[in-house]
Every structure is written in C-alpha cells, then in structure tokens.
Scaffold this active site. Structure first.
Site, mmCIF file in Angstrom:
data_model
loop_
_atom_site.group_PDB
_atom_site.id
_atom_site.type_symbol
_atom_site.label_atom_id
_atom_site.label_comp_id
_atom_site.label_asym_id
_atom_site.label_seq_id
_atom_site.Cartn_x
_atom_site.Cartn_y
_atom_site.Cartn_z
ATOM 1 N N GLU A 302 0.826 -1.224 0.000
ATOM 2 C CA GLU A 302 0.000 0.000 0.000
ATOM 3 C C GLU A 302 0.855 1.268 0.000
ATOM 4 O OE1 GLU A 302 -2.155 -0.493 3.646
ATOM 5 O OE2 GLU A 302 -3.658 -1.781 2.738
ATOM 6 N N PRO A 303 1.660 1.486 -1.012
ATOM 7 C CA PRO A 303 2.488 2.697 -1.010
ATOM 8 C C PRO A 303 1.663 3.950 -1.309
ATOM 9 C CG PRO A 303 2.753 1.519 -3.080
ATOM 10 C CD PRO A 303 1.825 0.684 -2.236
ATOM 11 N N ARG A 305 3.084 7.715 -0.217
ATOM 12 C CA ARG A 305 4.075 8.770 -0.407
ATOM 13 C C ARG A 305 5.033 8.474 -1.564
ATOM 14 N NH1 ARG A 305 5.976 11.792 4.013
ATOM 15 N NH2 ARG A 305 5.165 10.132 5.330
ATOM 16 N N TYR A 346 5.682 17.464 11.887
ATOM 17 C CA TYR A 346 6.679 16.384 12.037
ATOM 18 C C TYR A 346 8.117 16.892 11.949
ATOM 19 C CZ TYR A 346 2.481 14.166 10.051
ATOM 20 O OH TYR A 346 1.198 13.793 9.751
ATOM 21 N N CYS A 374 -0.385 32.959 10.958
ATOM 22 C CA CYS A 374 -0.132 33.627 12.232
ATOM 23 C C CYS A 374 0.377 32.673 13.294
ATOM 24 C CB CYS A 374 -1.396 34.336 12.694
ATOM 25 S SG CYS A 374 -1.722 35.745 11.662
ATOM 26 N N GLU A 375 1.502 32.066 13.042
ATOM 27 C CA GLU A 375 2.160 31.185 14.005
ATOM 28 C C GLU A 375 3.651 31.250 13.750
ATOM 29 O OE1 GLU A 375 0.791 27.512 15.155
ATOM 30 O OE2 GLU A 375 -1.298 27.928 14.635
HETATM 31 N N1 LLP Z 1 -1.434 1.891 4.575
HETATM 32 C C1 LLP Z 1 -1.867 2.301 5.774
HETATM 33 C C2 LLP Z 1 -2.746 1.443 6.560
HETATM 34 C C3 LLP Z 1 -1.497 3.568 6.263
HETATM 35 O O1 LLP Z 1 -1.924 3.955 7.456
HETATM 36 C C4 LLP Z 1 -0.657 4.386 5.466
HETATM 37 C C5 LLP Z 1 -0.269 5.718 5.936
HETATM 38 C C6 LLP Z 1 -0.246 3.915 4.225
HETATM 39 C C7 LLP Z 1 -0.642 2.660 3.804
HETATM 40 C C8 LLP Z 1 0.619 4.722 3.287
HETATM 41 O O2 LLP Z 1 1.840 5.053 3.830
HETATM 42 P P1 LLP Z 1 2.937 5.795 2.917
HETATM 43 O O3 LLP Z 1 3.381 4.833 1.858
HETATM 44 O O4 LLP Z 1 2.308 6.990 2.329
HETATM 45 O O5 LLP Z 1 4.014 6.148 3.867
HETATM 46 N N2 LLP Z 1 0.753 12.477 7.367
HETATM 47 C C9 LLP Z 1 2.008 11.769 7.548
HETATM 48 C C10 LLP Z 1 1.929 10.372 7.022
HETATM 49 C C11 LLP Z 1 0.835 9.561 7.650
HETATM 50 C C12 LLP Z 1 0.716 8.193 7.061
HETATM 51 C C13 LLP Z 1 -0.494 7.518 7.543
HETATM 52 N N3 LLP Z 1 -0.685 6.209 7.044
HETATM 53 C C14 LLP Z 1 3.122 12.550 6.885
HETATM 54 O O6 LLP Z 1 2.861 13.591 6.309
HETATM 55 O O7 LLP Z 1 4.288 12.154 6.960
#
Ligand code: LLP
Length: 451
Positions: A302-303, A305, A346, A374-375
């Site tokens: 499940e990619p 990012r 983060y 405004c932060e």
């Molecule tokens: N599968 C599940 C169950 C997840 O919870 C996530 C991300 C993904 C796949 C995808 O993960 P990725 O490949 O995108 O890393 N807002 C945070 C990232 C939160 C990710 C939440 N879950 C940020 O900006 O770094």
C-alpha cells in the site's frame, strides 16, 4: 530497461532548467505556470507518478499474485483515481470521503480496500453497499458492527455479496520514523494485538454468513528507510497464517504488508528504491511461506508517499523579506502551514529552488523560508541557502504527498489549485478555492440578523 525510482531524487523525474534559467516540470515552464494559475500552486508531474507505479510493479513482477493499493490518504482527487486505475493499481481509502471520491470517479469497488480505526456505521454501510470493497477490520466492536450491517444488507438486497475482510494486526515492530507516523509498535491505536486473534477466529466463524475473512494486514509506519521491519512483519504474519490454518481451520489467501516507503526530501535521505523494496518483500514472502509449508498468498502493498511524493512541487511567490539585527534573514512566501503542515507537525525538512533563477549559485547566508500564517512555527525551511528575494517564484520539492491531503483553510485562506503536467501541457485537476467557497458553509442565526 533500467527501472527508475523517483523517490530516490529530490526533484520530479522530468525537472529541468530551460534556456531562460527557469525550472521546468513535465515540459512546462514553472514561472509561466505560476503566472497562469497563480500561487501557491501544486504542480504534479504525471511522469514521476507513472515511473513510481512502474517501479513498484517491476519489483513485484517475479511474484505470482500481487496487488498495489495506492494509499489515497497521500493525495486523492478524481484525476488521481483515474490515473492509478489506468495503470492497473488498486486503491486504499480511509474514510467515507475518500470512498466517495473514488466511486464518483468510476473507480471499481472491487479494487478498493477500506481502512480506518473508527469507521462509522455509515462508512461501513456505504462500503458494503458499493459491493466488492474489502474492509480492513481494526477492532472487535467494528467487526461486530460490520457483521450486523452486512447481514442486514444481504437480507434486503440480493445483488450484494458477502463483504471480504482483512484483520489489521499490530505486529509489534517499530519503524525508523517520526513517532507520530509509527503505527506497528505495541500499544499502537491501530489494529489487533496478535494475542487477540483467538477470540476473532470465533467471531468469524459465527459471522461466516455475513463476512468473508480473506487475509491479514499490517502497516508499520510512514517515511521509513529500512527494509528489515518489513521482512520482520512478513515472518510475523506468516506465523499468524499458520495459526489460522492449524488452530482455527481457516485458510487465508491474502497478505497485505502496508505502505510506508520513504522518499528523499533532502540530500541526507537515502530511501530504498521502490523496486528493491517491493522485490525484497516479495522474496521474503516466498521463503517465509514456503518454509512454513503454506501456499503463497496474494501479496498486497500500500504505497502512498513513494507514488506521489516526489511528483509534487509547490510554487510560491516570495513576499516580504526581513533581516534581523541578530543576523537572521526571513523571507515570507504566500503559503505555508495551511498548504504544507508537515514541517510544523513532524519537523519535516524540504528542499527548494528559485524557479525563475534555477541556476543561481547558492548563497553563503542562510535564509529562513517562512509562511504567511499567524504562528511562529509556520516555517517551511528553517535553513536554506537559495538566494531568494522578494518577487521570486520559490519551488519547494517533494510536496506531492500529505500536502494537499492535509491542507486546511487556516486563517481563512483558500486552498491552492493543483495542476497535472505532462509533455508541456498543464491541466487543472483541483481548482483553487474562491473566497465564496470560504463562506459557503457559513450560516447566520436569524437572531443575529436583526438589530
Ligand atoms: N497503509 C496504511 C494502513 C497507512 O496507514 C498508510 C499511511 C499507508 C498505507 C501509506 O503510507 P505511505 O506509503 O504513504 O508512507 N501524514 C504523515 C503520514 C501519515 C501516514 C499515515 N498512514 C506525513 O505527512 O508524513
């Protein structure tokens, strides 16, 4: 043919500099894009997204049955749904809103996984009603709720099929990432502890008329750089497959190891190439399952990012500059934490360039690139050496994931537009919000209308 993995680069795959010294992406001059569509502007490079999808597919190609579920939470809109569908990807959604977006774009329900640790009855109802969506179950009461909603729907509508489900397992594995985006550790708010699987097997047997348990899922976290935690969860989940078979007489057929692969936001980030990541996982599944005498499951990843992160660049116009007596130099741009909340949330790091003077040599004086909100924490890059000045178009790279999807209207600002660029053409895929949009949901009670 060499597999290209855009997540290894800071800039989008098609980024270049033209004879005017302007940054180009997808064959489009970014200075012209800023002029035509305004700033802030998200520019998404289609080629980078396609390369990332191909790299992941290539990494999985030696494994018999695979599915890539693009994690829509990274960036989702109707055009994105169309793009991933066109390239054979499946989709992971995490809310009724993401599900609605996908279905409204004509995305096939049977290619959707529905996640979430607190799905509402309405969300579960809509997912089952869509017919074919697989629900990834997070907790006991949710499982009970899914069974009862499914039973009711099956009884009233003959065209509805039994809902396929997965269990989300908390594997007790820590990812090498920021604490807020770790999810696979013990005591995580997500999923079932392995110890709970016994009790689940019982419920599943009783609910067999309403749900069809097909496999297990785990996700360790996001922006990870190491392969070891993934290999570890493969082994842990393979043990669970054995338990299901031997202890409970249930044969599972799908293993979903989640997403989380990182991208390079700066020179220090050294993520794994997408194909290497996918291939290493696939290889481990083969050995781990055959060592345990199990049939190979369908392998799902499940990619999010790594598919879209590098594709995105945010264009800002630089506004007022300030040099403090302490020597600190601030340059404020026309966006910030509302379009990119990642630095403040983060402490995420980004890399920028000056779009209209992309060849300009770096300065020796550090510059702090701040937003307009405004932060004090609204800082996009704490220390950059680009010699940006008022009036420049500043391009911030790596903003394709978790920027638009986490954007807000803080300070009642309008969310920017997003254009998808390819071979010199830019198409708006998300319109810039208008001031009218900002008051669209406002209601004034009658008593405030009278004097
Ligand atoms: N599968 C599940 C169950 C997840 O919870 C996530 C991300 C993904 C796949 C995808 O993960 P990725 O490949 O995108 O890393 N807002 C945070 C990232 C939160 C990710 C939440 N879950 C940020 O900006 O770094």
């Amino acid at each position: 043919m060499k597999t290209l993995s855009p997540n290894l680069q800071i800039r989008p795959a098609t980024a270049s500099i033209n004879s005017a010294g302007h940054l180009t992406i997808g064959g489009c001059d970014t200075v012209a894009l800023a002029k035509e569509f305004g700033t802030p502007l998200w520019v998404m490079d289609e080629e980078s997204i396609v390369q990332a999808m191909r790299a992941c597919l290539a990494g999985l190609s030696s494994y018999p049955q695979t599915r890539i579920f693009y994690a829509g939470k990274a960036f989702l809109c109707q055009a994105m749904c169309k793009l991933i569908d066109k390239h054979g990807l499946h989709l992971d959604v995490v809310s009724g809103g993401e599900l609605f977006t996908a279905l409204s774009a004509g995305f096939p329900a049977h290619k959707i996984f529905m996640h979430g640790n607190n799905k509402s009855a309405d969300e579960i109802h809509d997912a089952i009603k869509a017919n074919g969506v697989t629900i990834v179950v997070d907790n006991h009461s949710e499982l009970e709720l899914i069974i009862s909603i499914s039973r009711a729907l099956l009884a009233e509508d003959a065209s509805i099929t039994k809902v396929p489900i997965l269990f989300r397992v908390t594997p007790g594995v820590e990812a090498d990432t920021h604490q807020h985006i770790q999810t696979g550790h013990h005591d995580s708010k997500f999923g079932f502890a392995i110890k709970e699987l016994d009790s689940l097997a019982e419920i599943i047997k009783k609910g067999a008329d309403a749900v069809n348990l097909i496999g297990l899922h785990a996700h360790i976290g996001s922006q990870t750089h190491k392969i070891e935690p993934y290999l570890e969860i493969v082994d842990i989940l393979a043990d669970c497959f054995v338990d299901f078979k031997e202890k409970y007489g249930i044969t599972l057929s799908l293993l979903d190891v989640g997403g989380g692969l990182g991208i390079a936001y700066n020179d220090q980030d050294k993520p794994l190439a997408m194909d290497v990541w996918a291939q290493s996982i696939a290889q481990r599944v083969k050995t781990s399952f055959s060592n345990r005498g199990l049939d190979l499951p369908t392998l799902a990843v499940e990619p999010g990012r790594s598919i879209v992160g590098t594709a995105g660049t945010t264009l800002y116009t630089a506004g007022h500059a300030k040099s403090l007596p302490s020597g600190l130099n601030y340059l404020a741009v026309d966006g910030g934490m509302a379009d990119n909340p990642r630095p403040i949330t983060y402490q995420a790091l980004y890399t920028a360039c000056i779009a209209n003077r992309a060849n300009a040599p770096l300065s020796t004086n550090p510059l702090t690139l701040v937003g307009k909100y405004c932060e004090s924490g609204d800082i996009i890059i704490k220390e950059t050496y680009i010699p940006a000045q008022t009036g420049d178009i500043v391009a911030v790279f790596g903003t394709g994931a978790y920027n638009y999807s986490m954007a807000s209207n803080y300070n009642r600002t309008r969310r920017p537009a997003c254009v998808l660029v390819k071979e010199g053409k830019a198409d708006v895929i998300i319109e810039r919000e208008s001031v009218e949009n900002l008051i669209q949901q406002d209601r004034v009670p009658a008593r405030l209308l009278t004097d």
